[in-house]
Write an enzyme that holds these catalytic residues in place. Structure first.
Site, mmCIF file in Angstrom:
data_model
loop_
_atom_site.group_PDB
_atom_site.id
_atom_site.type_symbol
_atom_site.label_atom_id
_atom_site.label_comp_id
_atom_site.label_asym_id
_atom_site.label_seq_id
_atom_site.Cartn_x
_atom_site.Cartn_y
_atom_site.Cartn_z
ATOM 1 N N ALA A 22 40.550 24.946 43.807
ATOM 2 C CA ALA A 22 41.598 25.196 42.642
ATOM 3 C C ALA A 22 42.241 25.820 43.125
ATOM 4 O O ALA A 22 42.811 26.444 43.744
ATOM 5 C CB ALA A 22 40.981 25.736 41.701
ATOM 6 N N HIS A 23 43.394 25.939 41.939
ATOM 7 C CA HIS A 23 45.092 26.748 42.124
ATOM 8 C C HIS A 23 44.503 27.998 42.224
ATOM 9 O O HIS A 23 44.455 28.878 41.637
ATOM 10 C CB HIS A 23 45.826 26.167 40.246
ATOM 11 C CG HIS A 23 45.284 26.558 38.921
ATOM 12 N ND1 HIS A 23 45.677 27.009 38.155
ATOM 13 C CD2 HIS A 23 44.091 27.143 39.108
ATOM 14 C CE1 HIS A 23 45.377 27.052 37.440
ATOM 15 N NE2 HIS A 23 44.133 27.011 37.600
ATOM 16 N N GLY A 24 45.887 28.707 42.775
ATOM 17 C CA GLY A 24 45.684 30.159 43.160
ATOM 18 C C GLY A 24 44.477 30.636 43.813
ATOM 19 O O GLY A 24 45.138 31.678 44.298
ATOM 20 N N ARG A 71 48.075 22.619 43.807
ATOM 21 C CA ARG A 71 49.366 23.604 43.893
ATOM 22 C C ARG A 71 49.218 25.266 43.094
ATOM 23 O O ARG A 71 47.629 24.683 41.603
ATOM 24 C CB ARG A 71 50.827 23.014 43.356
ATOM 25 C CG ARG A 71 50.498 22.181 42.066
ATOM 26 C CD ARG A 71 51.344 21.485 41.744
ATOM 27 N NE ARG A 71 52.796 22.294 42.743
ATOM 28 C CZ ARG A 71 53.910 21.522 43.473
ATOM 29 N NH1 ARG A 71 52.908 20.276 43.971
ATOM 30 N NH2 ARG A 71 54.537 22.279 43.462
ATOM 31 N N GLN A 81 52.503 23.722 36.577
ATOM 32 C CA GLN A 81 52.515 24.288 38.042
ATOM 33 C C GLN A 81 53.112 24.830 38.453
ATOM 34 O O GLN A 81 53.727 23.491 39.457
ATOM 35 C CB GLN A 81 50.777 23.769 38.313
ATOM 36 C CG GLN A 81 49.513 23.719 37.406
ATOM 37 C CD GLN A 81 48.952 24.657 37.341
ATOM 38 O OE1 GLN A 81 48.311 25.452 37.446
ATOM 39 N NE2 GLN A 81 49.075 25.263 35.878
#
Lengths: 349, 349, 349
Positions: free
Chosen positions: C238-240, C217, C197
């Site tokens: 969560a990511h993104g 991240r 990640q």
């Protein structure tokens, strides 16, 4: 970063093939929108096809059978697996320090393997053992007798209660608490008396646990996170649970006491499983669902309570149309009343 | 452990009776599966009867009226209460250190009772007070004016914001944050302006709070966790809430702002209660449920929104059978059409 | 506190008007129940009108058109905004210390602006930058290259993973973890291989994040919390994901990977949004709901899966009455059978 890989070399490494120019230079990996002319990007979800057509990327990593006119492609059977490998090439882990901070506090009988890193303000209690090449982040607290295997990383501020065991090649993120007391009380005359929680938490090898998740110690036996299981952030695993191997617990999901999740089970986000249940291997539990009964292997369930996901989908559709159904029943009643009136009998109850 | 208790002695301590050999030696307590020939084990759930028949345990702790051929039994009216007592015999708390780590940082005006333990890297701000025999774990941070009663244990890495009060004989697990700001904003023209949160968190006596739970300070008044209340991991209690005494909040449940839960309320796992509500004494809120209205004392509700649990159970059954109901309505319509056609009137709308 | 404000002065400051005695002295702000004769209190919810009539407060802050016989009123168009301003008057922030604790550990290349406060046992890694007048609480860990803007406060025990950026005038509560790895794995033959990640977390200006929340991240790109967004406790991003500006995420809600929440979106308590979705500006997602599809701007949804809140409300009502509906269908069937029998045909299937 001036270092680059040629597209053909990347294809060779991941066992894929180039559709386009294998000499193309790739210097990084980025999203479809952010990729510049030196970047590799990824397209696996057809919803993003339109965005992919406009990407400025040097090349696009895709699964079998994807065409994307005007772009060089790196096609592989498993594009996410290829992405993992390629990202490791471009982002090698930072060099390790392998030193014990003078600001860490280690009991005299702590045993450290070779090249262990311990960050500042970490506290390692009596009889703690840490395997070679493992990292104990800043501010971690490892209670008496806790054991960490080799090549495992504890990010800053992880707590292992006394006796907790974490295997090899694990990654435990910040804020995780392993081994706190299970929620066990004997209630008598309205008062809750604590049942001492004397089991442990055992985390097997290659487990990842996300930020601020909690796994409680067993009441009598152990709570066991099986090898290769991956747990997301803010997940709760209660006392005496056994999970895995190779299961996935997505963010904010929870498993109540003494339940067993088999191998390769997926618990989607915010889902829950009640206590004292068995969930068979390979089962999938949909997001926001709640499992209240045993599930055979290979189940795919959703809803509260969770049922087969096809039943759930139909039920959800029906529920939205209950207005129509009620209207129809009312209309049938009216027509029936007309028929009954015509033949002069059958008074409406 | 070579130390042992005879089954008859254990029976006497917990006010139970032996069915079998009172001279039997017991050296530990273990689960049905893990118990060896020196262990006491426990059977309270008939689902585990089969496993109990095969246990190798020296004896089995049971409730009234349980028979288990071939095993010595310790029968008591309240087996979980007996288990709690017996586990305390076999697992006495570890000896206390009662020292303040030289690596802790205490403001000059901190007041400590007798025999207080403070772990390394704990920080106690100005005017903090800790009662006798209490333990402040490694890395805890107690803000200005925080008060901890006697015989209370804060596990490592607990944060008490300024002014937070924790009573006597409490157990606060790692990662708990007490007294962070409530979520209060005045929204004007789309911008959210913070409303200062100037109340406190008051935790009364004999409360346990599980790992990584959060209780926010009140906006104006206080957030109060009543005496004897037990809170599991990853639970959220919002500003101005009042709970208890003697309530149970199971993992990942949450209570929104200004709501009052009465005495002996049970909030099961992942349940939630909306803000500004009153939940009467002794109410039970089922797992994964959401309460959106006041509940009278003694309520037992489930579902989203939560309704009486019997209504919920029937509704859930009906929802799964909506397919059938729709099919039946369609069939009635068809038969009605036939009747209507026969008598030559009543055109289908 | 002997310092006081006259009611008329308070009215002037908040742009409101006094109904009653503008010379009335106000020395504090308290709830309706707790307020004494020197306190201002607040009434905005008509459910509390009865309590307000009995309050001992010196005066009551109200919205337009509220009458409350026997009490002096401070009427303003936006009483919560006025409350925020008045509370700031009575509770000015404590004086700042603006010193770096000798017990903090800062890498040699850390850059600190003017008047920065760093608490004991905080760890600031290489190339960390902290803007002027910001506060890094006790026990915080800021990974390599993390950046904190001006006038931002990190309460004790916050973790910023390497590369995380937090803007100006933010407030990050204890236990928050920003920048831990997103939950990304490539599953092949039942084994989950980690996808590195390599994105970051970007928190823009004027964001508040509640206790023990986690923002992961991005996998490739960044996770972005837009300016003015307020996040409650135990929330998972969560990511993104991209959120905001000016959105509200209430306690225990969660947003799955790559989803975008627009400006001014409200996610109520324990709600969730699935991955790869777009939620339009100004949308409201009801408590305990789960969004599984894109939502246009201005949506107001509830339920699992979330639908327009009016449809949800009707469905919920219908579900509770399914007993009645089934009884009615059974009665129709019976009456139909009678009619069919009379005319001698149409055997019941």
């Amino acid at each position: 970063m001036s270092h680059f890989f040629r597209l053909g070399d990347l294809a060779q490494r991941v066992g894929g093939r180039v559709i386009g120019d294998p000499a193309r230079e790739v210097r990084g990996v980025a999203t479809l929108e952010a990729a510049g002319p030196d970047d590799l990007t990824l397209l696996t979800d057809s919803r993003y096809r339109k965005t992919a057509l406009r990407t400025r990327a040097a090349a696009v990593l895709v699964g079998p059978g994807t065409s994307l006119p005007g772009h060089d492609l790196l096609e592989t059977a498993e594009p996410y697996l290829a992405l993992a490998e390629i990202l490791e090439l471009f982002h090698p882990p930072p060099p390790r320090r392998a030193e014990v901070s003078p600001d860490a506090r280690l009991a005299p009988d702590v045993r450290l393997g070779a090249d262990v890193e311990v960050g500042p303000f970490a506290v390692l209690g009596s009889a703690v053992s840490v395997g070679s090449r493992s990292v104990i982040g800043a501010g971690c607290v490892l209670g008496e007798g806790a054991v960490v295997g080799e090549d495992t990383v504890l990010r800053p501020r992880v707590v292992l209660y006394p006796g907790t065991r974490v295997g090899a090649r694990c990654l435990i993120h910040s804020g995780v608490v392993l081994g706190a007391d299970g929620f066990g009380f004997a209630t008598s005359a309205g008062k809750h008396r604590k049942i001492p929680q004397v089991g442990r938490v055992i985390v097997e090898d290659e487990v990842e646990i996300g930020a601020n998740s909690a796994v409680d110690r067993g009441a009598l036996g152990d709570t066991v996170i099986g090898g290769g299981t991956k747990i997301d952030d803010l997940v709760m695993v209660a006392h005496g649970v056994r999970i895995g191997p190779d299961s996935l617990l997505v963010a904010q999901s929870g498993v109540a006491g003494s339940t067993r999740l088999g191998a390769g089970v997926t618990l989607a986000g915010q889902a829950g499983v009640a206590g004292h249940l068995e969930v068979g291997d390979g089962s999938i539990i949909g997001a926001k669902s709640a499992v209240f009964e045993d599930l055979p292997a290979g189940s795919f369930v959703a809803g509260i309570p969770a049922v087969d996901h096809r039943i759930w989908k139909r039920a959800v559709t029906h529920v939205k149309k209950l207005d129509d159904l009620r209207r129809e029943v009312r209309s049938l009643r009216e027509r029936l009343r007309v028929l009954e009136a015509e033949r002069g009998g059958g008074a409406e109850p």
